[in-house]
Design an enzyme around this catalytic site. Structure first.
Site, PDB file in Angstrom:
ATOM      1  N   LYS A 210      -2.400  -2.670  -7.972  1.00  0.00           N
ATOM      2  CA  LYS A 210      -2.702  -3.074  -9.349  1.00  0.00           C
ATOM      3  C   LYS A 210      -2.146  -4.451  -9.618  1.00  0.00           C
ATOM      4  O   LYS A 210      -1.046  -4.786  -9.195  1.00  0.00           O
ATOM      5  CB  LYS A 210      -2.002  -2.057 -10.272  1.00  0.00           C
ATOM      6  CG  LYS A 210      -2.240  -2.231 -11.727  1.00  0.00           C
ATOM      7  CD  LYS A 210      -3.310  -1.268 -12.205  1.00  0.00           C
ATOM      8  CE  LYS A 210      -3.822  -1.580 -13.583  1.00  0.00           C
ATOM      9  NZ  LYS A 210      -4.534  -2.830 -13.704  1.00  0.00           N
TER      10      LYS A 210
ATOM     11  N   HIS B 161       0.820  -1.205   0.000  1.00  0.00           N
ATOM     12  CA  HIS B 161       0.000   0.000   0.000  1.00  0.00           C
ATOM     13  C   HIS B 161       0.859   1.262   0.000  1.00  0.00           C
ATOM     14  O   HIS B 161       0.348   2.342   0.289  1.00  0.00           O
ATOM     15  CB  HIS B 161      -0.913   0.010   1.244  1.00  0.00           C
ATOM     16  CG  HIS B 161      -1.964  -1.061   1.199  1.00  0.00           C
ATOM     17  ND1 HIS B 161      -2.505  -1.632   2.310  1.00  0.00           N
ATOM     18  CD2 HIS B 161      -2.571  -1.673   0.158  1.00  0.00           C
ATOM     19  CE1 HIS B 161      -3.401  -2.551   1.971  1.00  0.00           C
ATOM     20  NE2 HIS B 161      -3.449  -2.593   0.672  1.00  0.00           N
ATOM     21  N   HIS B 162       2.149   1.143  -0.317  1.00  0.00           N
ATOM     22  CA  HIS B 162       2.971   2.357  -0.276  1.00  0.00           C
ATOM     23  C   HIS B 162       2.519   3.346  -1.347  1.00  0.00           C
ATOM     24  O   HIS B 162       2.771   4.532  -1.259  1.00  0.00           O
ATOM     25  CB  HIS B 162       4.459   2.027  -0.421  1.00  0.00           C
ATOM     26  CG  HIS B 162       4.878   1.708  -1.820  1.00  0.00           C
ATOM     27  ND1 HIS B 162       4.524   0.528  -2.443  1.00  0.00           N
ATOM     28  CD2 HIS B 162       5.596   2.407  -2.735  1.00  0.00           C
ATOM     29  CE1 HIS B 162       5.016   0.527  -3.681  1.00  0.00           C
ATOM     30  NE2 HIS B 162       5.663   1.648  -3.875  1.00  0.00           N
ATOM     31  N   ARG B 163       1.853   2.832  -2.394  1.00  0.00           N
ATOM     32  CA  ARG B 163       1.218   3.701  -3.398  1.00  0.00           C
ATOM     33  C   ARG B 163      -0.180   3.173  -3.671  1.00  0.00           C
ATOM     34  O   ARG B 163      -0.392   1.955  -3.670  1.00  0.00           O
ATOM     35  CB  ARG B 163       2.010   3.672  -4.699  1.00  0.00           C
ATOM     36  CG  ARG B 163       3.387   4.292  -4.536  1.00  0.00           C
ATOM     37  CD  ARG B 163       3.656   5.279  -5.631  1.00  0.00           C
ATOM     38  NE  ARG B 163       4.872   6.000  -5.306  1.00  0.00           N
ATOM     39  CZ  ARG B 163       5.607   6.638  -6.198  1.00  0.00           C
ATOM     40  NH1 ARG B 163       5.249   6.627  -7.462  1.00  0.00           N
ATOM     41  NH2 ARG B 163       6.688   7.297  -5.832  1.00  0.00           N
TER      42      ARG B 163
ATOM     43  N   LYS C   5      -2.697  -8.905  -6.795  1.00  0.00           N
ATOM     44  CA  LYS C   5      -3.016  -9.983  -7.736  1.00  0.00           C
ATOM     45  C   LYS C   5      -4.262 -10.688  -7.267  1.00  0.00           C
ATOM     46  O   LYS C   5      -4.550 -10.736  -6.059  1.00  0.00           O
ATOM     47  CB  LYS C   5      -1.866 -10.999  -7.806  1.00  0.00           C
ATOM     48  CG  LYS C   5      -1.812 -11.747  -9.115  1.00  0.00           C
ATOM     49  CD  LYS C   5      -1.145 -10.918 -10.200  1.00  0.00           C
ATOM     50  CE  LYS C   5      -1.040 -11.614 -11.506  1.00  0.00           C
ATOM     51  NZ  LYS C   5      -0.194 -10.861 -12.456  1.00  0.00           N
TER      52      LYS C   5
HETATM   53  P1  NAD Z   1      -2.891 -17.209 -21.399  1.00  0.00           P
HETATM   54  O1  NAD Z   1      -3.897 -17.938 -20.626  1.00  0.00           O
HETATM   55  O2  NAD Z   1      -3.343 -16.256 -22.467  1.00  0.00           O
HETATM   56  O3  NAD Z   1      -1.867 -18.215 -22.103  1.00  0.00           O
HETATM   57  C1  NAD Z   1      -1.115 -19.190 -21.462  1.00  0.00           C
HETATM   58  C2  NAD Z   1      -0.806 -20.276 -22.497  1.00  0.00           C
HETATM   59  O4  NAD Z   1       0.096 -21.225 -21.927  1.00  0.00           O
HETATM   60  C3  NAD Z   1      -2.057 -21.043 -22.943  1.00  0.00           C
HETATM   61  O5  NAD Z   1      -2.125 -21.043 -24.358  1.00  0.00           O
HETATM   62  C4  NAD Z   1      -1.849 -22.437 -22.362  1.00  0.00           C
HETATM   63  O6  NAD Z   1      -2.408 -23.442 -23.167  1.00  0.00           O
HETATM   64  C5  NAD Z   1      -0.323 -22.513 -22.336  1.00  0.00           C
HETATM   65  N1  NAD Z   1       0.200 -23.498 -21.391  1.00  0.00           N
HETATM   66  C6  NAD Z   1      -0.250 -23.817 -20.151  1.00  0.00           C
HETATM   67  N2  NAD Z   1       0.511 -24.780 -19.591  1.00  0.00           N
HETATM   68  C7  NAD Z   1       1.471 -25.082 -20.508  1.00  0.00           C
HETATM   69  C8  NAD Z   1       2.558 -25.999 -20.536  1.00  0.00           C
HETATM   70  N3  NAD Z   1       2.818 -26.783 -19.492  1.00  0.00           N
HETATM   71  N4  NAD Z   1       3.343 -26.042 -21.628  1.00  0.00           N
HETATM   72  C9  NAD Z   1       3.099 -25.232 -22.690  1.00  0.00           C
HETATM   73  N5  NAD Z   1       2.082 -24.342 -22.728  1.00  0.00           N
HETATM   74  C10 NAD Z   1       1.278 -24.267 -21.656  1.00  0.00           C
HETATM   75  O7  NAD Z   1      -1.973 -16.480 -20.310  1.00  0.00           O
HETATM   76  P2  NAD Z   1      -1.046 -15.214 -20.511  1.00  0.00           P
HETATM   77  O8  NAD Z   1      -1.835 -14.011 -20.159  1.00  0.00           O
HETATM   78  O9  NAD Z   1      -0.354 -15.288 -21.817  1.00  0.00           O
HETATM   79  O10 NAD Z   1      -0.003 -15.444 -19.303  1.00  0.00           O
HETATM   80  C11 NAD Z   1       1.149 -16.247 -19.452  1.00  0.00           C
HETATM   81  C12 NAD Z   1       2.170 -15.851 -18.403  1.00  0.00           C
HETATM   82  O11 NAD Z   1       2.479 -14.459 -18.546  1.00  0.00           O
HETATM   83  C13 NAD Z   1       1.714 -16.026 -16.953  1.00  0.00           C
HETATM   84  O12 NAD Z   1       2.839 -16.370 -16.175  1.00  0.00           O
HETATM   85  C14 NAD Z   1       1.249 -14.634 -16.573  1.00  0.00           C
HETATM   86  O13 NAD Z   1       1.299 -14.410 -15.175  1.00  0.00           O
HETATM   87  C15 NAD Z   1       2.275 -13.793 -17.306  1.00  0.00           C
HETATM   88  N6  NAD Z   1       1.848 -12.404 -17.529  1.00  0.00           N
HETATM   89  C16 NAD Z   1       0.707 -12.115 -18.244  1.00  0.00           C
HETATM   90  C17 NAD Z   1       0.356 -10.787 -18.446  1.00  0.00           C
HETATM   91  C18 NAD Z   1      -0.832 -10.380 -19.297  1.00  0.00           C
HETATM   92  O14 NAD Z   1      -0.994  -9.172 -19.574  1.00  0.00           O
HETATM   93  N7  NAD Z   1      -1.675 -11.296 -19.757  1.00  0.00           N
HETATM   94  C19 NAD Z   1       1.144  -9.752 -17.904  1.00  0.00           C
HETATM   95  C20 NAD Z   1       2.306 -10.080 -17.192  1.00  0.00           C
HETATM   96  C21 NAD Z   1       2.635 -11.407 -17.015  1.00  0.00           C
END
Ligand code: NAD
Length: 474
Positions: A70, A64-66, A106
């Site tokens: 998000k 909560h520092h900001r 989160k």
């Molecule tokens: P998503 O659900 O759109 O896609 C994830 C993909 O990974 C899916 O297509 C799924 O089938 C595949 N998958 C799952 N298990 C797998 C495995 N064992 N081997 C191969 N493929 C596998 O999710 P996303 O939004 O692309 O998120 C992916 C990662 O990125 C997560 O770690 C998430 O926390 C991180 N992330 C996402 C965002 C965002 O804006 N969406 C932002 C920052 C970080």
């Protein structure tokens, strides 16, 4: 003997503690920066057909520092309180690294989204949002969710609609969630933002000649081979943009159904078409296919850059000795365990850490939130003005030189920036500046030996300066 396997949360704690030693800050302050400030664990009922299902869900506000806090919302049947706490923790440091004025948070809902129909997911999402509203865990100045694994703009629209139904009197209600569809107060460029940011980050790292020399590589992304695990939102945009704009050569892909390897290159558009038509990446023409049970072989393919873009804990002490990539670009959160990371660093690999590399999503979410608070699209006030100015400038140059430009040349030179141009340039600037800030710490602090520790040191210092200047209430 079983190999040590820290949980994702333990890995994040280990990374924090390692970096904290280089900051010289007092232990109490460091403890306050490390711990999660608020954890809301909930169970709520949802009617699915004739059944009542009890759904387990979380929202964690790490710092909560900001304000507001998000962070994305994840739908997965692997969600646990620890996992959401780890992800929320990373969000705080991510925001600090890219100078986005939020604390980290989160959310997680323990469901496999692929087991539910859109109508059922809508019910779950609306009930989850209602629980957050009831406890004051959502709002444009409180806590602002966004998409993560298993969620996208569709879920964000449902969250926004539920929020404004319950809080119709709030003029800034649209700022309660980001990653919304563009026609529902979203911003152009948010869907691709995390992948595009990953591309800018990888490109930036590859442009540093001395770092590439240490890896035995030439500077520049063009011509480097790339392997990607996960073709979801982040993985597919990272790959498409790295190929189309950066000239990277995709040679391997892993998805839930298996993995493929084709050393002479895969066209990502063609592969996405193949997957849409056949329902699988397997049997892509000319590629060697690995079945589902061997899908993790993707992490071991010989390549310059490995991009894990699926989930955490993929590179562990069990497989780290088989990882061949020289650069590991953490598009996913936490794909490498802390023990495996030590081994990779010892081997001289370059790890571009998650808390920097995937911060493009929160950066453009910040732009979306600003757009929602200002109630106006970026570029609306100045695009036409700039265009008219450039037009006059070009006409003057043409008159003075006696040389006329072609219609195409003129159109390119006089174009005023629209929302998408501004979003992309803001994101590019943010990622480049953040990378060089982190690299500077690595160069300056002799005892810091890797980019992740440098990124944490950078973030901890920024957060501590907030606490030190604001003081502690009361
Ligand atoms: P998503 O659900 O759109 O896609 C994830 C993909 O990974 C899916 O297509 C799924 O089938 C595949 N998958 C799952 N298990 C797998 C495995 N064992 N081997 C191969 N493929 C596998 O999710 P996303 O939004 O692309 O998120 C992916 C990662 O990125 C997560 O770690 C998430 O926390 C991180 N992330 C996402 C965002 C965002 O804006 N969406 C932002 C920052 C970080």
């Amino acid at each position: 003997m079983t190999k040590p396997r820290p949980s994702f949360f333990e890995s994040v704690q280990a990374y924090f503690n390692k970096a904290a030693r280089h900051t010289g800050l007092n232990a109490g302050l460091l403890e306050q920066i490390r711990v999660c400030n608020a954890v809301y664990q909930m169970q709520f009922p949802v009617k699915i057909g004739n059944e009542v299902r009890v759904i387990e869900a979380y929202r964690v506000q790490h710092s909560h520092h900001r304000n507001p806090t998000k962070g994305g919302i994840r739908y997965s049947n692997h969600v646990t309180q620890e996992e959401v706490m780890a992800l929320a923790t990373l969000m705080t440091f991510k925001c600090a690294i890219v100078n986005v004025p939020f604390g980290g948070a989160k959310g997680g809902v323990k469901v496999n989204p692929w087991d539910y129909s859109p109508g059922q997911l809508e019910k779950i999402t609306r009930r989850y949002t209602t629980e957050l509203v009831r406890r004051n865990f959502i709002g444009p100045s409180i806590d602002v969710p966004a998409p993560d694994y298993g969620t996208g703009s569709r879920e964000m629209a449902w969250i926004y609609d539920t929020y404004r139904t319950l809080k119709g009197e709030e003029i800034d209600a649209a700022g309660c969630v980001t990653g919304k569809p563009v026609n529902q107060q979203g911003i152009r460029g948010r869907t691709e933002a995390t992948g595009r940011g990953v591309y800018y980050g990888i490109r930036g790292a590859c442009e540093v000649p001395e770092d590439m020399k240490k890896l035995g590589l030439t500077p520049g992304l063009a011509g480097k081979t790339m392997v990607v695990q996960g073709l979801g939102n982040v993985g597919s945009y990272t790959t498409t943009i790295s190929q189309d704009e950066g000239g990277a050569i995709l040679i391997g892909v892993g998805e839930v159904e298996g993995a493929i390897y084709k050393p002479d290159g895969i066209d990502i558009h063609d592969l996405l078409r193949h997957r849409k038509e056949t329902g699988s990446i397997l049997n892509y023409p000319g590629a060697k296919s690995f079945p589902k049970e061997e899908r993790n072989r993707v992490l071991e393919f010989d390549c310059d850059i490995l991009v894990p873009a699926a989930l955490e804990n993929q590179i562990t002490m069990d497989n780290v000795h088989r990882v061949k990539a020289k650069i590991i670009a953490e598009a996913a959160n936490g794909p490498i365990t802390s023990f495996a990371e030590e081994k990779l660093i010892e081997d001289g690999r370059l790890i571009i850490p998650d808390l920097f590399l995937n911060a493009g999503g929160v950066t453009v979410s910040y732009f979306e939130w600003l757009k929602n608070l200002s109630h106006m699209r970026f570029g609306r006030m100045d695009k036409r003005f700039n265009q008219n100015m450039y037009d006059q400038l070009v006409a003057t140059v043409e008159r003075l030189t006696g040389h006329s430009l072609s219609m195409q040349e003129r159109a390119m030179l006089v174009k005023g920036a629209d929302e998408i141009d501004l979003v992309r340039s803001g994101l590019e600037e943010t990622m480049i500046m953040a990378y060089h800030e982190i690299r500077e710490i690595l160069k300056r602090k002799k005892k810091v030996q890797d980019l992740r520790t440098a990124a944490f040191v950078n973030a901890i210092n920024k957060i501590s300066s907030d606490y030190l200047s604001l003081g502690i209430f009361p």
